[in-house]
Design a protein around this motif. Structure first.
Motif, PDB file in Angstrom:
ATOM      1  N   THR A   1      36.457 -27.421   3.698  1.00 52.44           N
ATOM      2  CA  THR A   1      37.278 -27.280   5.263  1.00 52.44           C
ATOM      3  C   THR A   1      38.808 -28.238   5.341  1.00 52.44           C
ATOM      4  OG1 THR A   1      35.633 -26.889   6.908  1.00 52.44           O
ATOM      5  CG2 THR A   1      37.251 -27.471   7.552  1.00 52.44           C
ATOM      6  N   VAL A   2      38.088 -29.678   4.894  1.00 54.71           N
ATOM      7  CA  VAL A   2      39.429 -30.563   4.736  1.00 54.71           C
ATOM      8  C   VAL A   2      40.482 -29.475   3.923  1.00 54.71           C
ATOM      9  CG1 VAL A   2      40.533 -32.629   3.829  1.00 54.71           C
ATOM     10  CG2 VAL A   2      38.208 -32.371   5.406  1.00 54.71           C
ATOM     11  N   ASP A   3      39.865 -29.448   2.356  1.00 51.69           N
ATOM     12  CA  ASP A   3      41.205 -28.232   1.530  1.00 51.69           C
ATOM     13  C   ASP A   3      41.427 -26.673   1.834  1.00 51.69           C
ATOM     14  OD1 ASP A   3      40.105 -31.079   0.234  1.00 51.69           O
ATOM     15  OD2 ASP A   3      39.142 -29.406  -1.507  1.00 51.69           O
ATOM     16  N   GLY A   4      40.716 -26.883   3.021  1.00 50.66           N
ATOM     17  CA  GLY A   4      41.718 -25.959   3.112  1.00 50.66           C
ATOM     18  C   GLY A   4      42.464 -25.732   4.327  1.00 50.66           C
ATOM     19  N   VAL A   5      42.365 -26.452   5.345  1.00 51.79           N
ATOM     20  CA  VAL A   5      43.684 -27.115   6.041  1.00 51.79           C
ATOM     21  C   VAL A   5      44.937 -27.381   5.738  1.00 51.79           C
ATOM     22  CG1 VAL A   5      43.197 -28.563   8.157  1.00 51.79           C
ATOM     23  CG2 VAL A   5      41.695 -26.807   8.540  1.00 51.79           C
ATOM     24  N   MET A   6      44.397 -28.465   5.189  1.00 45.79           N
ATOM     25  CA  MET A   6      45.784 -29.699   4.529  1.00 45.79           C
ATOM     26  C   MET A   6      46.865 -28.877   4.076  1.00 45.79           C
ATOM     27  SD  MET A   6      45.671 -32.717   4.825  1.00 45.79           S
ATOM     28  CE  MET A   6      47.027 -33.510   4.345  1.00 45.79           C
ATOM     29  N   PRO A   7      46.441 -27.723   3.879  1.00 45.90           N
ATOM     30  CA  PRO A   7      47.852 -27.265   3.175  1.00 45.90           C
ATOM     31  C   PRO A   7      48.658 -26.311   4.327  1.00 45.90           C
ATOM     32  CG  PRO A   7      46.410 -27.109   1.347  1.00 45.90           C
ATOM     33  CD  PRO A   7      45.601 -27.545   2.614  1.00 45.90           C
ATOM     34  N   ALA A   8      47.766 -25.833   4.983  1.00 48.11           N
ATOM     35  CA  ALA A   8      48.443 -25.059   6.318  1.00 48.11           C
ATOM     36  C   ALA A   8      48.878 -26.078   7.007  1.00 48.11           C
ATOM     37  CB  ALA A   8      47.270 -24.276   6.741  1.00 48.11           C
ATOM     38  N   GLN A   9      48.296 -27.003   7.011  1.00 49.76           N
ATOM     39  CA  GLN A   9      48.503 -28.746   8.131  1.00 49.76           C
ATOM     40  C   GLN A   9      50.290 -29.488   7.416  1.00 49.76           C
ATOM     41  OE1 GLN A   9      48.011 -28.965  11.280  1.00 49.76           O
ATOM     42  NE2 GLN A   9      48.822 -31.420  11.184  1.00 49.76           N
ATOM     43  N   LEU A  10      50.452 -29.140   6.710  1.00 41.26           N
ATOM     44  CA  LEU A  10      51.685 -29.945   6.111  1.00 41.26           C
ATOM     45  C   LEU A  10      53.219 -28.689   5.201  1.00 41.26           C
ATOM     46  CD1 LEU A  10      49.989 -32.026   2.719  1.00 41.26           C
ATOM     47  CD2 LEU A  10      51.105 -32.688   5.261  1.00 41.26           C
ATOM     48  N   ALA A  11      52.559 -27.819   5.441  1.00 36.15           N
ATOM     49  CA  ALA A  11      53.062 -26.782   5.806  1.00 36.15           C
ATOM     50  C   ALA A  11      54.387 -26.804   7.207  1.00 36.15           C
ATOM     51  CB  ALA A  11      52.763 -25.258   4.764  1.00 36.15           C
ATOM     52  N   HIS A  12      53.107 -26.929   8.201  1.00 37.51           N
ATOM     53  CA  HIS A  12      53.467 -26.385   9.179  1.00 37.51           C
ATOM     54  C   HIS A  12      54.599 -27.618   9.802  1.00 37.51           C
ATOM     55  CE1 HIS A  12      53.799 -25.680  13.449  1.00 37.51           C
ATOM     56  NE2 HIS A  12      53.227 -26.865  13.371  1.00 37.51           N
ATOM     57  N   GLU A  13      54.125 -28.539   9.686  1.00 36.23           N
ATOM     58  CA  GLU A  13      54.906 -30.380   9.460  1.00 36.23           C
ATOM     59  C   GLU A  13      56.551 -29.990   9.136  1.00 36.23           C
ATOM     60  OE1 GLU A  13      52.183 -33.419   8.681  1.00 36.23           O
ATOM     61  OE2 GLU A  13      50.622 -32.702  10.578  1.00 36.23           O
ATOM     62  N   SER A  14      56.027 -29.373   8.319  1.00 38.71           N
ATOM     63  CA  SER A  14      57.474 -29.118   7.284  1.00 38.71           C
ATOM     64  C   SER A  14      58.210 -28.001   7.586  1.00 38.71           C
ATOM     65  CB  SER A  14      57.020 -28.965   5.828  1.00 38.71           C
ATOM     66  OG  SER A  14      58.147 -28.370   4.526  1.00 38.71           O
ATOM     67  N   ALA A  15      57.953 -27.190   8.690  1.00 37.52           N
ATOM     68  CA  ALA A  15      58.060 -26.816   8.730  1.00 37.52           C
ATOM     69  C   ALA A  15      59.461 -27.251  10.324  1.00 37.52           C
ATOM     70  CB  ALA A  15      57.826 -24.833   9.316  1.00 37.52           C
ATOM     71  N   VAL A  16      58.221 -28.072  10.519  1.00 40.64           N
ATOM     72  CA  VAL A  16      58.368 -28.961  11.979  1.00 40.64           C
ATOM     73  C   VAL A  16      59.973 -29.530  11.911  1.00 40.64           C
ATOM     74  CG1 VAL A  16      58.119 -29.959  13.930  1.00 40.64           C
ATOM     75  CG2 VAL A  16      56.633 -28.172  13.094  1.00 40.64           C
ATOM     76  N   LEU A  17      59.632 -30.237  10.395  1.00 45.59           N
ATOM     77  CA  LEU A  17      60.629 -30.918  10.491  1.00 45.59           C
ATOM     78  C   LEU A  17      62.067 -30.461  10.086  1.00 45.59           C
ATOM     79  CD1 LEU A  17      58.449 -34.261   8.778  1.00 45.59           C
ATOM     80  CD2 LEU A  17      60.236 -33.971  11.305  1.00 45.59           C
ATOM     81  N   SER A  18      61.979 -29.205   9.317  1.00 46.84           N
ATOM     82  CA  SER A  18      63.333 -28.464   8.406  1.00 46.84           C
ATOM     83  C   SER A  18      64.149 -28.841   9.389  1.00 46.84           C
ATOM     84  CB  SER A  18      62.937 -26.828   8.936  1.00 46.84           C
ATOM     85  OG  SER A  18      62.629 -25.872   9.897  1.00 46.84           O
ATOM     86  N   GLY A  19      64.484 -28.630  10.578  1.00 48.32           N
ATOM     87  CA  GLY A  19      65.803 -29.128  11.177  1.00 48.32           C
ATOM     88  C   GLY A  19      66.685 -30.114  10.836  1.00 48.32           C
ATOM     89  N   LEU A  20      65.801 -31.237  10.209  1.00 45.29           N
ATOM     90  CA  LEU A  20      66.712 -32.382   9.867  1.00 45.29           C
ATOM     91  C   LEU A  20      66.553 -32.896   8.961  1.00 45.29           C
ATOM     92  CD1 LEU A  20      63.974 -35.061  11.541  1.00 45.29           C
ATOM     93  CD2 LEU A  20      66.390 -34.781  12.501  1.00 45.29           C
ATOM     94  N   GLY A  21      67.429 -33.568   8.313  1.00 43.17           N
ATOM     95  CA  GLY A  21      68.100 -33.780   6.815  1.00 43.17           C
ATOM     96  C   GLY A  21      67.568 -34.249   6.220  1.00 43.17           C
ATOM     97  N   GLY A  22      67.326 -35.003   4.601  1.00 43.67           N
ATOM     98  CA  GLY A  22      66.575 -35.669   3.858  1.00 43.67           C
ATOM     99  C   GLY A  22      66.696 -37.127   4.309  1.00 43.67           C
ATOM    100  N   ALA A  23      68.497 -37.445   4.492  1.00 43.55           N
ATOM    101  CA  ALA A  23      69.476 -38.721   4.949  1.00 43.55           C
ATOM    102  C   ALA A  23      68.630 -38.700   6.221  1.00 43.55           C
ATOM    103  CB  ALA A  23      70.338 -38.776   5.475  1.00 43.55           C
TER     104      ALA A  23
END
Length: 213
Positions: free
Chosen positions: A166-188
């Motif tokens: 269950t954890v291994d199935g959820v984590m990739p989707a969770q991290l991909a979603h969080e990355s999308a949420v933060l995509s409006g912020l640059g690396g700096a």
């Protein structure tokens, strides 16, 4: 530690208003990818977020008060409310609440059995809350408990195979979603924001009587 813990409001009503998540954003919907993160008065987009309007109204009522803390804490609380909605989408599809996933995640990332007390510390939760969540997760076959052979009064908890899957199935989707949420912020911007939040969180966690859920 749970990402959804409320920070001290500081300022009462204004921060309370900032925590509201009834702006019509459906629960589980991602934040706009290009959304600006407000950084204070005069910053791009600062006059458009809901907290800016709350601050403006309170300044009219109390023109002599410093509303600077409200601009920071109010926005943190508002972001937390919106991120709560967005982050729960992958978990909801897996039939998990955020606190339940925090327990499963603690067992997965430490890679060992943990006592309920250790789980409470790992997830910054109360012992009673951990006991309740473990009972629910155990009923679903995601965790199992066993007595410590050296001390039968102590229980040890571990993930089952289904729990790890269950954890291994959820984590990739969770991290991909969080990355999308933060995509409006640059690396700096991310590089500046992360240590600032870490410093604030460290101070809050170190305060006596810091809340547990």
């Amino acid at each position: 530690m749970r990402a959804t813990e409320d920070l001290p409001a500081g300022g009462g009503g204004p921060a309370e208003g900032a925590r509201r998540a009834d702006d019509g954003t459906p629960a589980g919907e991602a934040l706009p990818a290009g959304a600006e993160v407000p950084t204070g008065e005069g910053a791009p987009g600062a006059g458009q977020d809901t907290v800016a309007e709350v601050v403006r109204q309170w300044r009219a009522v109390y023109p002599g008060l410093d509303t600077g803390p409200m601009e920071i804490i109010g926005r943190i609380n508002r972001c937390a409310a919106l991120l709560q909605q967005a982050e729960d989408a992958p978990l909801g599809r897996a039939g998990l609440t955020r606190p339940e996933f925090d327990l499963l995640g603690a067992l997965r990332r430490t890679g060992r059995e943990l006592t309920p007390g250790e789980l409470a510390r790992e997830t910054f939760s109360s012992g009673a809350a951990v006991t309740k969540r473990l009972k629910q997760l155990g009923a679903r076959g995601l965790v199992e408990r066993r007595g410590d052979p050296r001390d039968r009064r102590v229980a040890r908890v571990r993930l089952t195979g289904a729990g790890q899957d269950t954890v291994d199935g959820v984590m990739p989707a969770q991290l991909a979603h969080e990355s999308a949420v933060l995509s409006g912020l640059g690396g700096a911007a991310r590089g500046e924001l992360a240590p600032l939040l870490a410093e604030l969180l460290g101070r809050l966690e170190g305060r006596p009587g810091a809340p547990r859920t």
